[in-house]
Design a protein around this motif. Structure first.
Motif, PDB file in Angstrom:
ATOM      1  N   MET A  50       0.845  -1.179   0.000  1.00 49.24           N
ATOM      2  CA  MET A  50       0.000   0.000   0.000  1.00 49.24           C
ATOM      3  C   MET A  50       0.890   1.242   0.000  1.00 49.24           C
ATOM      4  N   PRO A  51       0.612   2.220  -0.868  1.00 50.18           N
ATOM      5  CA  PRO A  51       1.391   3.454  -0.851  1.00 50.18           C
ATOM      6  C   PRO A  51       1.271   4.143   0.507  1.00 50.18           C
ATOM      7  N   ILE A  52       2.264   4.940   0.842  1.00 50.72           N
ATOM      8  CA  ILE A  52       2.283   5.621   2.139  1.00 50.72           C
ATOM      9  C   ILE A  52       1.017   6.442   2.331  1.00 50.72           C
ATOM     10  N   ALA A  53       0.585   7.182   1.320  1.00 52.42           N
ATOM     11  CA  ALA A  53      -0.594   8.047   1.450  1.00 52.42           C
ATOM     12  C   ALA A  53      -1.849   7.239   1.784  1.00 52.42           C
ATOM     13  N   GLY A  54      -1.903   5.993   1.389  1.00 52.68           N
ATOM     14  CA  GLY A  54      -3.059   5.144   1.669  1.00 52.68           C
ATOM     15  C   GLY A  54      -3.215   4.804   3.135  1.00 52.68           C
ATOM     16  N   LYS A  55      -2.198   5.091   3.934  1.00 50.53           N
ATOM     17  CA  LYS A  55      -2.243   4.798   5.367  1.00 50.53           C
ATOM     18  C   LYS A  55      -2.679   6.003   6.193  1.00 50.53           C
ATOM     19  N   VAL A  56      -2.883   7.159   5.557  1.00 48.38           N
ATOM     20  CA  VAL A  56      -3.258   8.377   6.280  1.00 48.38           C
ATOM     21  C   VAL A  56      -4.680   8.219   6.829  1.00 48.38           C
ATOM     22  N   PRO A  57      -4.883   8.529   8.116  1.00 52.72           N
ATOM     23  CA  PRO A  57      -6.225   8.384   8.687  1.00 52.72           C
ATOM     24  C   PRO A  57      -7.217   9.380   8.097  1.00 52.72           C
ATOM     25  N   HIS A  58      -8.472   8.991   8.103  1.00 50.96           N
ATOM     26  CA  HIS A  58      -9.606   9.830   7.699  1.00 50.96           C
ATOM     27  C   HIS A  58      -9.688  10.116   6.198  1.00 50.96           C
ATOM     28  N   VAL A  59      -8.867   9.471   5.376  1.00 48.14           N
ATOM     29  CA  VAL A  59      -8.999   9.675   3.933  1.00 48.14           C
ATOM     30  C   VAL A  59     -10.256   8.949   3.474  1.00 48.14           C
ATOM     31  N   ARG A  60     -11.204   9.717   2.970  1.00 41.53           N
ATOM     32  CA  ARG A  60     -12.482   9.153   2.508  1.00 41.53           C
ATOM     33  C   ARG A  60     -12.350   8.566   1.103  1.00 41.53           C
ATOM     34  N   ASN A  61     -11.563   9.254   0.270  1.00 42.20           N
ATOM     35  CA  ASN A  61     -11.372   8.821  -1.113  1.00 42.20           C
ATOM     36  C   ASN A  61     -10.095   9.476  -1.632  1.00 42.20           C
ATOM     37  N   ALA A  62      -9.409   8.814  -2.531  1.00 41.63           N
ATOM     38  CA  ALA A  62      -8.212   9.381  -3.152  1.00 41.63           C
ATOM     39  C   ALA A  62      -8.158   8.922  -4.600  1.00 41.63           C
ATOM     40  N   ASN A  63      -7.845   9.861  -5.486  1.00 39.68           N
ATOM     41  CA  ASN A  63      -7.752   9.569  -6.922  1.00 39.68           C
ATOM     42  C   ASN A  63      -6.533  10.253  -7.514  1.00 39.68           C
ATOM     43  N   VAL A  64      -5.917   9.599  -8.454  1.00 33.20           N
ATOM     44  CA  VAL A  64      -4.854  10.205  -9.253  1.00 33.20           C
ATOM     45  C   VAL A  64      -5.308  10.101 -10.704  1.00 33.20           C
ATOM     46  N   GLN A  65      -5.306  11.243 -11.387  1.00 28.86           N
ATOM     47  CA  GLN A  65      -5.758  11.264 -12.773  1.00 28.86           C
ATOM     48  C   GLN A  65      -4.706  11.930 -13.650  1.00 28.86           C
ATOM     49  N   ARG A  66      -4.501  11.380 -14.835  1.00 32.29           N
ATOM     50  CA  ARG A  66      -3.578  11.974 -15.807  1.00 32.29           C
ATOM     51  C   ARG A  66      -4.335  13.038 -16.586  1.00 32.29           C
ATOM     52  N   VAL A  67      -3.724  14.206 -16.730  1.00 34.53           N
ATOM     53  CA  VAL A  67      -4.341  15.311 -17.461  1.00 34.53           C
ATOM     54  C   VAL A  67      -4.170  15.054 -18.955  1.00 34.53           C
ATOM     55  N   LEU A  68      -5.271  15.068 -19.679  1.00 38.51           N
ATOM     56  CA  LEU A  68      -5.233  14.842 -21.122  1.00 38.51           C
ATOM     57  C   LEU A  68      -5.112  16.135 -21.912  1.00 38.51           C
ATOM     58  N   SER A  69      -5.622  17.233 -21.339  1.00 39.57           N
ATOM     59  CA  SER A  69      -5.608  18.507 -22.056  1.00 39.57           C
ATOM     60  C   SER A  69      -5.615  19.647 -21.047  1.00 39.57           C
ATOM     61  N   ASN A  70      -4.851  20.687 -21.333  1.00 42.83           N
ATOM     62  CA  ASN A  70      -4.842  21.920 -20.543  1.00 42.83           C
ATOM     63  C   ASN A  70      -5.371  23.038 -21.421  1.00 42.83           C
ATOM     64  N   GLN A  71      -6.393  23.728 -20.972  1.00 36.48           N
ATOM     65  CA  GLN A  71      -6.981  24.803 -21.763  1.00 36.48           C
ATOM     66  C   GLN A  71      -6.961  26.105 -20.971  1.00 36.48           C
ATOM     67  N   ASN A  72      -6.753  27.195 -21.672  1.00 38.83           N
ATOM     68  CA  ASN A  72      -6.775  28.541 -21.091  1.00 38.83           C
ATOM     69  C   ASN A  72      -5.748  28.726 -19.978  1.00 38.83           C
ATOM     70  N   THR A  73      -4.603  28.081 -20.114  1.00 38.56           N
ATOM     71  CA  THR A  73      -3.531  28.224 -19.133  1.00 38.56           C
ATOM     72  C   THR A  73      -2.185  27.966 -19.802  1.00 38.56           C
ATOM     73  N   ASP A  74      -1.165  28.577 -19.247  1.00 34.63           N
ATOM     74  CA  ASP A  74       0.197  28.307 -19.708  1.00 34.63           C
ATOM     75  C   ASP A  74       0.823  27.154 -18.927  1.00 34.63           C
ATOM     76  N   LEU A  75       0.095  26.680 -17.921  1.00 35.06           N
ATOM     77  CA  LEU A  75       0.582  25.569 -17.122  1.00 35.06           C
ATOM     78  C   LEU A  75       0.545  24.280 -17.929  1.00 35.06           C
ATOM     79  N   SER A  76       1.553  23.479 -17.755  1.00 36.50           N
ATOM     80  CA  SER A  76       1.613  22.186 -18.418  1.00 36.50           C
ATOM     81  C   SER A  76       1.339  21.107 -17.361  1.00 36.50           C
ATOM     82  N   LEU A  77       0.077  20.952 -17.014  1.00 33.27           N
ATOM     83  CA  LEU A  77      -0.297  20.006 -15.969  1.00 33.27           C
ATOM     84  C   LEU A  77      -0.223  18.577 -16.492  1.00 33.27           C
TER      85      LEU A  77
END
Length: 75
Positions: A1-28
């Protein structure tokens, strides 16, 4: 289990890959959402030894990043 999965009170956790960035210069690339039931649970989680372990693991993650991650806390 990843370290973050052991943190108490986490109701839900998601990691998502960004497919497109719009209206920003950030490269998320990834978005991670960590959900808590309420602000009190979040504060308790952030004060936990498990969250400290997450922080201690940050240097291992940072070597893959060009800049520090953007952290946003929303209600």
């Amino acid at each position: 289990m990843p370290i973050a999965g052991k943190v108490p009170h986490v109701r839900n956790a998601n990691v998502q890959r960004v497919l497109s960035n719009q209206n920003t210069d950030l490269s998320l690339y990834l978005i991670t959402e960590i959900e808590f039931e309420n602000k009190a649970d979040m504060k308790e989680a952030f004060a936990s030894e498990e969250w400290k372990a997450v922080g201690d693991d940050v240097p291992n993650f940072m070597k893959f990043l060009e800049k520090p991650p953007i952290i946003t806390i929303v209600d």
